[in-house]
Design a protein around this motif. Structure first.
Motif, PDB file in Angstrom:
ATOM      1  N   VAL A 103      -8.916 -71.864  34.538  1.00 21.33           N
ATOM      2  CA  VAL A 103     -10.105 -71.025  34.693  1.00 21.33           C
ATOM      3  C   VAL A 103     -10.321 -70.278  33.382  1.00 21.33           C
ATOM      4  CG1 VAL A 103     -11.072 -69.078  35.973  1.00 21.33           C
ATOM      5  CG2 VAL A 103      -9.744 -70.832  37.167  1.00 21.33           C
ATOM      6  N   GLY A 104     -11.420 -70.586  32.706  1.00 20.28           N
ATOM      7  CA  GLY A 104     -11.695 -69.974  31.402  1.00 20.28           C
ATOM      8  C   GLY A 104     -11.241 -70.881  30.282  1.00 20.28           C
ATOM      9  N   VAL A 105     -12.210 -71.425  29.570  1.00 14.57           N
ATOM     10  CA  VAL A 105     -11.866 -72.295  28.428  1.00 14.57           C
ATOM     11  C   VAL A 105     -12.605 -71.808  27.187  1.00 14.57           C
ATOM     12  CG1 VAL A 105     -11.083 -74.363  29.614  1.00 14.57           C
ATOM     13  CG2 VAL A 105     -13.530 -73.982  29.348  1.00 14.57           C
TER      14      VAL A 105
ATOM     15  N   THR B 288     -12.925 -74.590  34.555  1.00 10.45           N
ATOM     16  CA  THR B 288     -14.149 -73.798  34.687  1.00 10.45           C
ATOM     17  C   THR B 288     -14.431 -72.946  33.459  1.00 10.45           C
ATOM     18  OG1 THR B 288     -13.598 -71.551  35.455  1.00 10.45           O
ATOM     19  CG2 THR B 288     -13.277 -73.326  37.039  1.00 10.45           C
ATOM     20  N   SER B 289     -15.720 -72.711  33.203  1.00 12.41           N
ATOM     21  CA  SER B 289     -16.138 -71.623  32.311  1.00 12.41           C
ATOM     22  C   SER B 289     -16.627 -70.518  33.252  1.00 12.41           C
ATOM     23  CB  SER B 289     -17.256 -72.096  31.379  1.00 12.41           C
ATOM     24  OG  SER B 289     -18.426 -72.313  32.125  1.00 12.41           O
ATOM     25  N   SER B 290     -17.369 -69.538  32.742  1.00  8.54           N
ATOM     26  CA  SER B 290     -17.860 -68.501  33.662  1.00  8.54           C
ATOM     27  C   SER B 290     -19.075 -68.997  34.440  1.00  8.54           C
ATOM     28  CB  SER B 290     -18.229 -67.235  32.884  1.00  8.54           C
ATOM     29  OG  SER B 290     -19.343 -67.483  32.063  1.00  8.54           O
TER      30      SER B 290
ATOM     31  N   THR C   3      -9.211 -65.944  31.377  1.00  9.42           N
ATOM     32  CA  THR C   3     -10.347 -65.044  31.212  1.00  9.42           C
ATOM     33  C   THR C   3      -9.811 -63.647  30.896  1.00  9.42           C
ATOM     34  OG1 THR C   3     -10.464 -64.147  33.459  1.00  9.42           O
ATOM     35  CG2 THR C   3     -11.445 -66.312  33.118  1.00  9.42           C
ATOM     36  N   SER C   4     -10.729 -62.693  30.700  1.00  6.40           N
ATOM     37  CA  SER C   4     -10.280 -61.294  30.667  1.00  6.40           C
ATOM     38  C   SER C   4     -10.947 -60.572  31.837  1.00  6.40           C
ATOM     39  CB  SER C   4     -10.643 -60.648  29.327  1.00  6.40           C
ATOM     40  OG  SER C   4     -12.030 -60.746  29.116  1.00  6.40           O
ATOM     41  N   SER C   5     -11.164 -61.317  32.925  1.00  7.05           N
ATOM     42  CA  SER C   5     -11.944 -60.803  34.045  1.00  7.05           C
ATOM     43  C   SER C   5     -11.079 -60.044  35.064  1.00  7.05           C
ATOM     44  CB  SER C   5     -12.624 -61.994  34.732  1.00  7.05           C
ATOM     45  OG  SER C   5     -12.983 -61.668  36.047  1.00  7.05           O
TER      46      SER C   5
HETATM   47  N1  LIG Z   1      -7.082 -64.116  21.593  1.00  7.85           N
HETATM   48  C1  LIG Z   1      -5.838 -63.665  21.560  1.00  7.85           C
HETATM   49  O1  LIG Z   1      -5.190 -63.602  20.512  1.00  7.85           O
HETATM   50  C2  LIG Z   1      -5.186 -63.226  22.825  1.00  7.85           C
HETATM   51  C3  LIG Z   1      -5.878 -63.198  24.000  1.00  7.85           C
HETATM   52  N2  LIG Z   1      -5.268 -62.793  25.152  1.00  7.85           N
HETATM   53  C4  LIG Z   1      -6.033 -62.792  26.387  1.00  7.85           C
HETATM   54  O2  LIG Z   1      -6.467 -64.115  26.670  1.00  7.85           O
HETATM   55  C5  LIG Z   1      -7.643 -64.060  27.478  1.00  7.85           C
HETATM   56  C6  LIG Z   1      -8.702 -64.991  26.905  1.00  7.85           C
HETATM   57  O3  LIG Z   1      -9.057 -64.552  25.625  1.00  7.85           O
HETATM   58  P1  LIG Z   1     -10.097 -65.404  24.736  1.00  7.85           P
HETATM   59  O4  LIG Z   1      -9.879 -66.847  24.938  1.00  7.85           O
HETATM   60  O5  LIG Z   1      -9.991 -64.834  23.383  1.00  7.85           O
HETATM   61  O6  LIG Z   1     -11.487 -64.977  25.417  1.00  7.85           O
HETATM   62  P2  LIG Z   1     -12.879 -65.793  25.373  1.00  7.85           P
HETATM   63  O7  LIG Z   1     -13.936 -64.759  25.601  1.00  7.85           O
HETATM   64  O8  LIG Z   1     -12.938 -66.665  24.179  1.00  7.85           O
HETATM   65  O9  LIG Z   1     -12.798 -66.765  26.651  1.00  7.85           O
HETATM   66  C7  LIG Z   1     -12.866 -66.307  27.970  1.00  7.85           C
HETATM   67  C8  LIG Z   1     -13.216 -67.475  28.885  1.00  7.85           C
HETATM   68  O10 LIG Z   1     -13.227 -67.002  30.224  1.00  7.85           O
HETATM   69  C9  LIG Z   1     -14.425 -67.441  30.867  1.00  7.85           C
HETATM   70  N3  LIG Z   1     -14.734 -66.479  31.941  1.00  7.85           N
HETATM   71  C10 LIG Z   1     -15.034 -65.173  31.802  1.00  7.85           C
HETATM   72  N4  LIG Z   1     -15.215 -64.613  33.020  1.00  7.85           N
HETATM   73  C11 LIG Z   1     -15.015 -65.601  33.927  1.00  7.85           C
HETATM   74  C12 LIG Z   1     -15.069 -65.657  35.340  1.00  7.85           C
HETATM   75  N5  LIG Z   1     -15.353 -64.571  36.077  1.00  7.85           N
HETATM   76  N6  LIG Z   1     -14.806 -66.838  35.952  1.00  7.85           N
HETATM   77  C13 LIG Z   1     -14.520 -67.939  35.218  1.00  7.85           C
HETATM   78  N7  LIG Z   1     -14.453 -67.950  33.878  1.00  7.85           N
HETATM   79  C14 LIG Z   1     -14.704 -66.800  33.240  1.00  7.85           C
HETATM   80  C15 LIG Z   1     -15.455 -67.492  29.755  1.00  7.85           C
HETATM   81  O11 LIG Z   1     -16.524 -68.337  30.106  1.00  7.85           O
HETATM   82  P3  LIG Z   1     -17.851 -68.494  29.178  1.00  7.85           P
HETATM   83  O12 LIG Z   1     -17.401 -69.366  28.041  1.00  7.85           O
HETATM   84  O13 LIG Z   1     -18.808 -69.149  30.094  1.00  7.85           O
HETATM   85  O14 LIG Z   1     -18.224 -67.107  28.767  1.00  7.85           O
HETATM   86  C16 LIG Z   1     -14.580 -68.106  28.649  1.00  7.85           C
HETATM   87  O15 LIG Z   1     -14.459 -69.498  28.859  1.00  7.85           O
HETATM   88  C17 LIG Z   1      -8.057 -62.581  27.516  1.00  7.85           C
HETATM   89  O16 LIG Z   1      -7.594 -62.003  28.724  1.00  7.85           O
HETATM   90  C18 LIG Z   1      -7.302 -61.976  26.329  1.00  7.85           C
HETATM   91  O17 LIG Z   1      -7.005 -60.601  26.499  1.00  7.85           O
HETATM   92  C19 LIG Z   1      -3.943 -62.435  25.198  1.00  7.85           C
HETATM   93  C20 LIG Z   1      -3.188 -62.474  24.067  1.00  7.85           C
HETATM   94  C21 LIG Z   1      -3.751 -62.825  22.770  1.00  7.85           C
END
Ligand SMILES: NC(=O)C1=CN([C@@H]2O[C@H](COP(=O)(O)OP(=O)(O)OC[C@H]3O[C@@H](n4cnc5c(N)ncnc54)[C@H](OP(=O)(O)O)[C@@H]3O)[C@@H](O)[C@H]2O)C=CC1
Ligand SMILES: N[C@@H](CC=O)C(=O)O
Ligand code: NA
Length: 370
Positions: free
Chosen positions: A12-14, A39-41, A94-96
């Motif tokens: 969930v979340g790519v 899934t994406s969001s 996600t960060s949801s």
């Molecule tokens: N980047 C880093 O260095 C680090 C990140 N993290 C954690 O990893 C997680 C992801 O970070 P990152 O990849 O950078 O974030 P991104 O914003 O790049 O990716 C988030 C993904 O989650 C999807 N998404 C958001 N809300 C929902 C939902 N309600 N249901 C389904 N999918 C959802 C988004 O979809 P869409 O593409 O459609 O918006 C997107 O695909 C976060 O929690 C972050 O805190 C932890 C450690 C290090």
């Protein structure tokens, strides 16, 4: 039978991290797995139709999908597979907060949860306690929530579960803050503007989706909360966790107290506003340099004195936080009874899509290794 041959994986979340998680799984199929949902969001590959998604063309297929995201359908699919005796894992990239709130139900249904998302473990104690309770049925692993792929949570658990007593954990816990101050307040000096360095951190995938969540100290406060909750000595006499209100109970220095609401709620707006703060940060840099110091954003979980705090501090140019950090490095020092005079130290990149995904994939391996 190969271990993990029947591991059923829902991703969930790519975004930045999630894409790397899928790519690392595909590139290293040592234990075998089946992708049953992506899934994406907005959209998803429908579990029923696309059960066992073609891993090669997954991104194109997801972008072309007309199926709106439905996380209860993903849960039902995994639940059905668990009933058939298969091992299933829900990976939340996600960060949801909404997705985080699904964990107790997922775990109770015997579905394992793996995530780099800090929300569930660092917010109100109720959700965290529900997760711990539900973990009798499914396992939760969240190594990447602190120090990205660095072994921080596993190290702390190993220390605690072998009977060591933690005295203090201290260090640089934010890849973004580390990158910013290593460059902005370098030992050899720098004249680059604060906002331009933050832009670089964002471009390299170190920041939260909105860098305001890094610069207000909340990301470090969340990580400190996650660690504090693993330390038994920080429970009260009733066995309750401290930091009832999670990261908001942590004494935290925000670097952006004056940000307007529009910037706090939107990453792009935040980046547009940030240059207004450049003069203020340059002044702080100059003052520190005059004192022969550099600026570093640090965190402490002081078990002995029951203090958990995140702050911007000045360090002499000879201090290890000044001399030994580069890039998005985290450095985390565990002072314990066993590691008395010389702390156990873990250091390395603490943010970035590939290293974070590595922490997630290594958690998957922990689930399926014999
Ligand atoms: N980047 C880093 O260095 C680090 C990140 N993290 C954690 O990893 C997680 C992801 O970070 P990152 O990849 O950078 O974030 P991104 O914003 O790049 O990716 C988030 C993904 O989650 C999807 N998404 C958001 N809300 C929902 C939902 N309600 N249901 C389904 N999918 C959802 C988004 O979809 P869409 O593409 O459609 O918006 C997107 O695909 C976060 O929690 C972050 O805190 C932890 C450690 C290090
Ligand atoms: N934004 C975070 C990402 C990892 O948790 C950081 O910079 O450390
Ligand atoms: Na980690």
């Amino acid at each position: 039978m190969e271990p993990g041959k029947y591991l059923q994986v829902a991703v969930v979340g790519v975004g930045g991290v999630g894409t790397q998680v899928v790519e690392q799984l595909i590139a290293n199929p040592i234990y075998g797995f089946q992708l049953v949902a992506l899934t994406s969001s907005k959209r998803m590959l429908q579990p029923t139709k696309d059960l066992c998604i073609n891993p090669i063309a997954w991104k194109d297929a997801l972008n072309a999908s007309e199926t709106p995201v439905d996380l209860s359908a993903v849960t039902s699919t995994l639940q059905e597979l668990v009933k058939q005796g298969k091992k299933a894992v829900f990976i939340d990239n996600t960060s949801s907060q909404d997705v985080a709130e699904m964990y107790p139900a997922l775990l109770s249904a015997g579905i394992n949860v793996i995530t780099p998302n800090k929300k569930a473990f660092s917010g109100e104690a109720g959700l965290y306690q529900a997760i711990v309770q539900a973990s009798r049925s499914g396992r939760y692993l969240h190594e990447s929530t602190v120090g990205a792929g660095l072994p921080i949570i596993s190290t702390l658990r190993d220390l605690v579960e072998t009977g060591d007593k933690v005295v203090k954990i201290e260090g640089v816990f934010s890849g973004t803050m580390s990158y910013i101050f290593n460059n902005f307040s370098a030992v050899e000096g720098s004249d680059e503007s604060f906002s331009s360095i933050v832009k670089g951190a964002r471009a390299q995938g170190y920041t939260e989706p909105n860098p305001a969540d890094d610069l207000n100290g909340a990301d470090v406060a969340r990580k400190l909360t996650i660690l504090a909750r693993i330390i038994p000595e920080l429970k009260d006499e009733q066995g309750n966790f401290p930091l009832l209100h999670g990261y908001q109970s942590v004494e935290t220095t925000s670097l952006i107290q004056d940000a307007p609401a529009s910037a706090v709620s939107n990453g792009d707006e935040f980046m547009k506003w940030l240059p207004e703060q450049d003069a203020h940060f340059s002044q702080m840099r100059e003052q520190a340099a005059k004192e022969g110091s550099v600026l570093r954003y640090v965190g402490v979980v002081d078990v002995k004195n029951k203090v958990v705090k995140a702050e911007l501090a000045k360090y002499p140019k000879t201090h290890p936080f000044a001399t030994s950090l580069g890039g998005s490095d985290n450095i985390i020092m565990f002072h314990t009874e066993r590691y008395g005079k010389r702390p156990l130290i873990v250091q390395g990149a603490g943010a970035g899509n590939d290293v974070t995904a590595m922490g997630v994939v290594s958690d998957i391996l922990k689930l399926i290794r014999p």
